[in-house]
Design a protein around this motif. Structure first.
Motif, PDB file in Angstrom:
ATOM      1  N   ARG A   1     -13.758 -31.562   5.110  1.00  0.00           N
ATOM      2  CA  ARG A   1     -14.342 -32.741   4.411  1.00  0.00           C
ATOM      3  C   ARG A   1     -13.592 -33.861   4.230  1.00  0.00           C
ATOM      4  NH1 ARG A   1     -18.078 -32.153   0.440  1.00  0.00           N
ATOM      5  NH2 ARG A   1     -18.064 -30.005   0.765  1.00  0.00           N
ATOM      6  N   CYS A   2     -12.425 -33.944   4.276  1.00  0.00           N
ATOM      7  CA  CYS A   2     -11.700 -35.104   4.600  1.00  0.00           C
ATOM      8  C   CYS A   2     -11.914 -35.824   5.951  1.00  0.00           C
ATOM      9  CB  CYS A   2     -10.056 -34.668   4.498  1.00  0.00           C
ATOM     10  SG  CYS A   2      -9.428 -34.245   3.236  1.00  0.00           S
ATOM     11  N   ILE A   3     -12.258 -34.994   6.919  1.00  0.00           N
ATOM     12  CA  ILE A   3     -12.618 -35.792   8.371  1.00  0.00           C
ATOM     13  C   ILE A   3     -14.172 -36.421   8.382  1.00  0.00           C
ATOM     14  CG2 ILE A   3     -12.762 -35.296  10.713  1.00  0.00           C
ATOM     15  CD1 ILE A   3     -10.553 -33.276  10.209  1.00  0.00           C
ATOM     16  N   THR A   4     -14.975 -35.370   7.809  1.00  0.00           N
ATOM     17  CA  THR A   4     -16.669 -35.706   8.124  1.00  0.00           C
ATOM     18  C   THR A   4     -17.172 -36.737   7.049  1.00  0.00           C
ATOM     19  OG1 THR A   4     -17.083 -33.518   7.071  1.00  0.00           O
ATOM     20  CG2 THR A   4     -16.733 -33.558   9.282  1.00  0.00           C
ATOM     21  N   GLY A   5     -16.567 -36.648   5.688  1.00  0.00           N
ATOM     22  CA  GLY A   5     -17.370 -37.259   4.773  1.00  0.00           C
ATOM     23  C   GLY A   5     -18.675 -36.566   4.404  1.00  0.00           C
ATOM     24  N   ARG A   6     -19.536 -37.132   3.490  1.00  0.00           N
ATOM     25  CA  ARG A   6     -20.505 -36.555   2.713  1.00  0.00           C
ATOM     26  C   ARG A   6     -21.713 -37.310   2.950  1.00  0.00           C
ATOM     27  NH1 ARG A   6     -18.866 -35.469  -3.069  1.00  0.00           N
ATOM     28  NH2 ARG A   6     -17.727 -37.537  -2.724  1.00  0.00           N
TER      29      ARG A   6
ATOM     30  N   HIS B   1     -11.500 -26.763  -1.477  1.00  0.00           N
ATOM     31  CA  HIS B   1     -12.331 -27.203  -0.465  1.00  0.00           C
ATOM     32  C   HIS B   1     -12.655 -28.933  -0.724  1.00  0.00           C
ATOM     33  CE1 HIS B   1     -12.946 -23.033  -0.039  1.00  0.00           C
ATOM     34  NE2 HIS B   1     -13.726 -23.441   1.259  1.00  0.00           N
ATOM     35  N   GLY B   2     -11.954 -29.525  -1.535  1.00  0.00           N
ATOM     36  CA  GLY B   2     -11.876 -30.872  -1.896  1.00  0.00           C
ATOM     37  C   GLY B   2     -13.085 -31.069  -2.822  1.00  0.00           C
ATOM     38  N   ILE B   3     -13.935 -30.078  -3.789  1.00  0.00           N
ATOM     39  CA  ILE B   3     -14.934 -30.137  -4.397  1.00  0.00           C
ATOM     40  C   ILE B   3     -14.513 -30.310  -5.849  1.00  0.00           C
ATOM     41  CG2 ILE B   3     -16.997 -29.312  -5.300  1.00  0.00           C
ATOM     42  CD1 ILE B   3     -16.661 -29.743  -2.300  1.00  0.00           C
ATOM     43  N   PRO B   4     -14.871 -31.386  -6.579  1.00  0.00           N
ATOM     44  CA  PRO B   4     -14.642 -31.615  -7.990  1.00  0.00           C
ATOM     45  C   PRO B   4     -15.450 -30.517  -9.023  1.00  0.00           C
ATOM     46  CG  PRO B   4     -16.006 -33.253  -7.537  1.00  0.00           C
ATOM     47  CD  PRO B   4     -15.661 -32.444  -5.980  1.00  0.00           C
ATOM     48  N   THR B   5     -14.931 -30.565 -10.161  1.00  0.00           N
ATOM     49  CA  THR B   5     -15.570 -29.576 -11.206  1.00  0.00           C
ATOM     50  C   THR B   5     -15.997 -30.426 -12.255  1.00  0.00           C
ATOM     51  OG1 THR B   5     -14.745 -27.386 -10.772  1.00  0.00           O
ATOM     52  CG2 THR B   5     -15.410 -27.721 -12.955  1.00  0.00           C
ATOM     53  N   ILE B   6     -17.099 -30.066 -13.110  1.00  0.00           N
ATOM     54  CA  ILE B   6     -17.538 -30.695 -14.310  1.00  0.00           C
ATOM     55  C   ILE B   6     -17.640 -29.477 -15.403  1.00  0.00           C
ATOM     56  CG2 ILE B   6     -19.972 -30.952 -13.899  1.00  0.00           C
ATOM     57  CD1 ILE B   6     -20.135 -33.488 -15.736  1.00  0.00           C
TER      58      ILE B   6
ATOM     59  N   ASP C   1      -4.985 -26.449 -18.206  1.00  0.00           N
ATOM     60  CA  ASP C   1      -4.162 -26.045 -17.062  1.00  0.00           C
ATOM     61  C   ASP C   1      -4.641 -26.900 -15.891  1.00  0.00           C
ATOM     62  OD1 ASP C   1      -2.444 -23.977 -18.658  1.00  0.00           O
ATOM     63  OD2 ASP C   1      -4.214 -22.882 -18.726  1.00  0.00           O
ATOM     64  N   VAL C   2      -5.948 -26.583 -15.633  1.00  0.00           N
ATOM     65  CA  VAL C   2      -6.582 -27.056 -14.620  1.00  0.00           C
ATOM     66  C   VAL C   2      -7.060 -28.588 -14.536  1.00  0.00           C
ATOM     67  CG1 VAL C   2      -7.326 -24.748 -14.017  1.00  0.00           C
ATOM     68  CG2 VAL C   2      -8.956 -26.410 -15.052  1.00  0.00           C
ATOM     69  N   TYR C   3      -6.946 -29.123 -15.610  1.00  0.00           N
ATOM     70  CA  TYR C   3      -7.637 -30.605 -15.578  1.00  0.00           C
ATOM     71  C   TYR C   3      -6.567 -31.497 -14.761  1.00  0.00           C
ATOM     72  CZ  TYR C   3      -9.112 -35.271 -17.121  1.00  0.00           C
ATOM     73  OH  TYR C   3      -9.608 -36.305 -16.957  1.00  0.00           O
ATOM     74  N   ASN C   4      -7.092 -32.453 -13.969  1.00  0.00           N
ATOM     75  CA  ASN C   4      -6.686 -33.399 -13.317  1.00  0.00           C
ATOM     76  C   ASN C   4      -7.651 -34.521 -13.176  1.00  0.00           C
ATOM     77  OD1 ASN C   4      -6.122 -35.290 -10.762  1.00  0.00           O
ATOM     78  ND2 ASN C   4      -4.220 -33.932 -10.845  1.00  0.00           N
ATOM     79  N   ALA C   5      -7.278 -35.864 -13.545  1.00  0.00           N
ATOM     80  CA  ALA C   5      -8.666 -36.974 -13.611  1.00  0.00           C
ATOM     81  C   ALA C   5      -8.967 -37.024 -12.243  1.00  0.00           C
ATOM     82  CB  ALA C   5      -7.936 -38.201 -14.157  1.00  0.00           C
ATOM     83  N   ASP C   6      -8.435 -36.753 -11.217  1.00  0.00           N
ATOM     84  CA  ASP C   6      -9.002 -36.850  -9.732  1.00  0.00           C
ATOM     85  C   ASP C   6      -9.946 -35.701  -9.416  1.00  0.00           C
ATOM     86  OD1 ASP C   6      -7.732 -39.318  -9.264  1.00  0.00           O
ATOM     87  OD2 ASP C   6      -5.798 -37.950  -9.074  1.00  0.00           O
ATOM     88  N   ALA C   7      -9.819 -34.769 -10.283  1.00  0.00           N
ATOM     89  CA  ALA C   7     -10.560 -33.352  -9.691  1.00  0.00           C
ATOM     90  C   ALA C   7     -11.518 -32.829 -10.585  1.00  0.00           C
ATOM     91  CB  ALA C   7      -9.467 -32.295  -9.295  1.00  0.00           C
ATOM     92  N   VAL C   8     -11.383 -33.350 -12.043  1.00  0.00           N
ATOM     93  CA  VAL C   8     -12.449 -32.636 -13.171  1.00  0.00           C
ATOM     94  C   VAL C   8     -13.041 -33.739 -14.018  1.00  0.00           C
ATOM     95  CG1 VAL C   8     -12.112 -31.129 -14.987  1.00  0.00           C
ATOM     96  CG2 VAL C   8     -10.574 -30.730 -13.241  1.00  0.00           C
ATOM     97  N   GLU C   9     -14.286 -33.541 -14.149  1.00  0.00           N
ATOM     98  CA  GLU C   9     -14.925 -34.418 -15.098  1.00  0.00           C
ATOM     99  C   GLU C   9     -15.379 -33.563 -16.307  1.00  0.00           C
ATOM    100  OE1 GLU C   9     -16.429 -38.073 -16.367  1.00  0.00           O
ATOM    101  OE2 GLU C   9     -15.772 -37.785 -14.461  1.00  0.00           O
TER     102      GLU C   9
ATOM    103  N   PHE D   1     -15.517 -39.249  -5.664  1.00  0.00           N
ATOM    104  CA  PHE D   1     -13.976 -38.627  -5.497  1.00  0.00           C
ATOM    105  C   PHE D   1     -13.654 -38.409  -4.212  1.00  0.00           C
ATOM    106  CE2 PHE D   1     -16.752 -36.588  -8.897  1.00  0.00           C
ATOM    107  CZ  PHE D   1     -15.887 -36.322 -10.010  1.00  0.00           C
ATOM    108  N   ASP D   2     -12.161 -38.663  -4.502  1.00  0.00           N
ATOM    109  CA  ASP D   2     -11.367 -38.397  -3.459  1.00  0.00           C
ATOM    110  C   ASP D   2     -10.956 -37.016  -2.948  1.00  0.00           C
ATOM    111  OD1 ASP D   2      -9.173 -38.585  -1.443  1.00  0.00           O
ATOM    112  OD2 ASP D   2      -8.390 -40.509  -2.206  1.00  0.00           O
ATOM    113  N   SER D   3     -11.530 -36.457  -1.836  1.00  0.00           N
ATOM    114  CA  SER D   3     -11.216 -35.124  -1.694  1.00  0.00           C
ATOM    115  C   SER D   3      -9.988 -34.648  -1.186  1.00  0.00           C
ATOM    116  CB  SER D   3     -12.299 -34.608  -0.585  1.00  0.00           C
ATOM    117  OG  SER D   3     -12.132 -35.428   0.547  1.00  0.00           O
ATOM    118  N   LYS D   4      -9.206 -35.706  -0.730  1.00  0.00           N
ATOM    119  CA  LYS D   4      -7.667 -35.193  -0.523  1.00  0.00           C
ATOM    120  C   LYS D   4      -7.115 -35.017  -1.656  1.00  0.00           C
ATOM    121  CE  LYS D   4      -7.875 -37.824   3.978  1.00  0.00           C
ATOM    122  NZ  LYS D   4      -6.993 -38.993   4.757  1.00  0.00           N
TER     123      LYS D   4
END
Length: 404
Positions: free
Chosen positions: A216-221, A325-330, A340-348, A370-373
């Motif tokens: 995902r970091c290489i190919t984008g979306r 896999h670089g996928i955020p969660t809402i 425990d899992v919340y991170n502003a970069d990864a969770v909405e 979102f920044d997958s890295k």
């Protein structure tokens, strides 16, 4: 150290007798068994019948004949009592009877193995006999809770078992039996809702064996549709039908741009595909049924967002699997593992459970970059290897001083 896992079941597609129990619990227990086996001698006893086998760990032989040979009169009496006091159907009553009849076989395994510790997973009528046997034989044991059953109506379980959970936790605390839970939220609920002291409880978060994705970091979306995944057993507790309700009233502008894939066994016979058809949402929503974890990478590679709709959720494995896999969660802020899992970069987080706020949350994610890295880096905090090491440390502490 010799550790005996006492579990109702686990999931292993390589062995027929364990290939039908593909729940998050089944996956997670197997992962823990695998990882602990790297440090300790692990043996496994379940209620499922098996001829037994040995890999990194040993599954104990457990046949109908083993149960009959080890039958004890007092267990027959207890089994009848458990069956009679339950108001459910005959099938549930027979299961309650069987769990008690199985105690003799469990006793025989403990006598033969002489484990340093018994690790019981869960507090239901399936594991009640394991707790009773360990108490009877005065062997060291600990209990891991993978969620709470007794406080939410969406958890489909007989009331007698929901009541047992609180009674058992009270007794375990009284006897200073070590307990682990898989999220901060579970521990807080035991203390606040059950009003039980939690000094005998330690938090051991779940982990994933998914490896960080670099693709995902290489190919984008760059693609036509915004792909949302909703992964987990289709059930009233996991609440997937709520998402369908929300999609039907989503603004057409956004409805045309997204596609939702549901994956999971229909454990509550909800008929999600029929529910999708009822509201004519086949063009934007798809139910794929159960997808083995080994085949999930193709789902994750196409995904842009993971959505967790649960009313009650001990942890939520799809969140950390998505992170890798670089996928955020809402999801909702009231779920047990969010702290425990919340991170502003990864969770909405949704603002509420109304369709309006759920749809607005989805739109926020669709419009956000979102920044997958960064998401993958956060996901690396949830390694199953570290979970196995942590449990091994706990085993040593329990065996040395019977506490954690």
């Amino acid at each position: 150290m010799k550790v005996l896992f006492a579990v109702p079941y686990f999931y292993d597609p390589q062995h027929d007798e364990f290939s039908k129990t593909s729940s998050g619990y089944g996956y997670m227990v197997k992962d823990i068994i695998d990882e602990v086996s790297a440090n300790d001698d692990v043996f496994v006893f379940t209620h499922q019948f098996t001829s037994g086998y040995k890999e990194k760990f040993k599954v104990m032989k457990h046949t109908k004949n083993d149960v009959l040979k080890a039958l004890r009169f007092k267990d027959i009496c207890t089994g009848i009592e458990d069956a009679v006091k339950n108001n459910e159907g005959i099938n549930t009553r027979l299961h309650y009877l069987y769990y008690q009849l199985n105690k003799g076989a469990f006793v025989k395994v403990i006598k033969g193995l002489k484990p340093d510790l018994v690790h019981i997973h869960g507090l239901t009528y399936q594991t009640k006999p394991f707790v009773e046997v360990c108490t009877e034989m005065q062997c060291k044991y600990m209990v891991t809770l993978h969620g709470l059953n007794g406080i939410n109506e969406s958890v489909i379980l007989p009331n007698v078992e929901k009541k047992y959970e609180m009674e058992a936790l009270t007794e375990l605390n009284k006897n200073r039996i070590p307990v682990t839970v898989i999220s901060t939220g579970i521990k807080k609920k035991i203390e606040k809702i059950y009003n039980i002291d939690t000094s005998n409880i330690r938090i051991v978060l779940n982990g994933t064996r998914c490896q960080p994705s670099e693709l995902r970091c290489i190919t984008g979306r760059a693609k036509e549709k915004y792909e949302i995944v909703c992964i987990g057993s289709i059930s009233y507790r996991k609440n997937q039908i709520k998402l369908i309700d929300c999609l039907k009233c989503l603004d057409e502008k956004y409805k045309k741009k997204l596609h939702v894939t549901f994956c999971g066994v229909d454990s509550d016979n909800i008929g999600l595909d029929k529910y999708i058809e009822k509201y004519n949402l086949q063009n934007i929503a798809e139910y794929r049924g159960f997808v083995p974890r080994e085949q999930m990478s193709s789902i994750w590679e196409k995904a842009d967002l993971n959505i967790v709709m649960s009313k009650e959720e001990g942890f939520g494995l799809s969140m950390i699997e998505g992170f890798m896999h670089g996928i955020p969660t809402i999801t909702f802020s009231d779920l047990d593992a969010v702290e425990d899992v919340y991170n502003a970069d990864a969770v909405e987080l949704f603002c509420s459970r109304t369709c309006k706020d759920i749809n607005q949350g989805i739109i926020r994610c669709m419009e956000r970059e979102f920044d997958s890295k960064k998401i993958i880096e956060w996901g690396k905090h949830f390694s199953i290897r570290s979970v196995g090491d942590y449990y091994s440390e706990i085993y040593k502490a329990v065996c040395l001083r019977n506490s954690i």
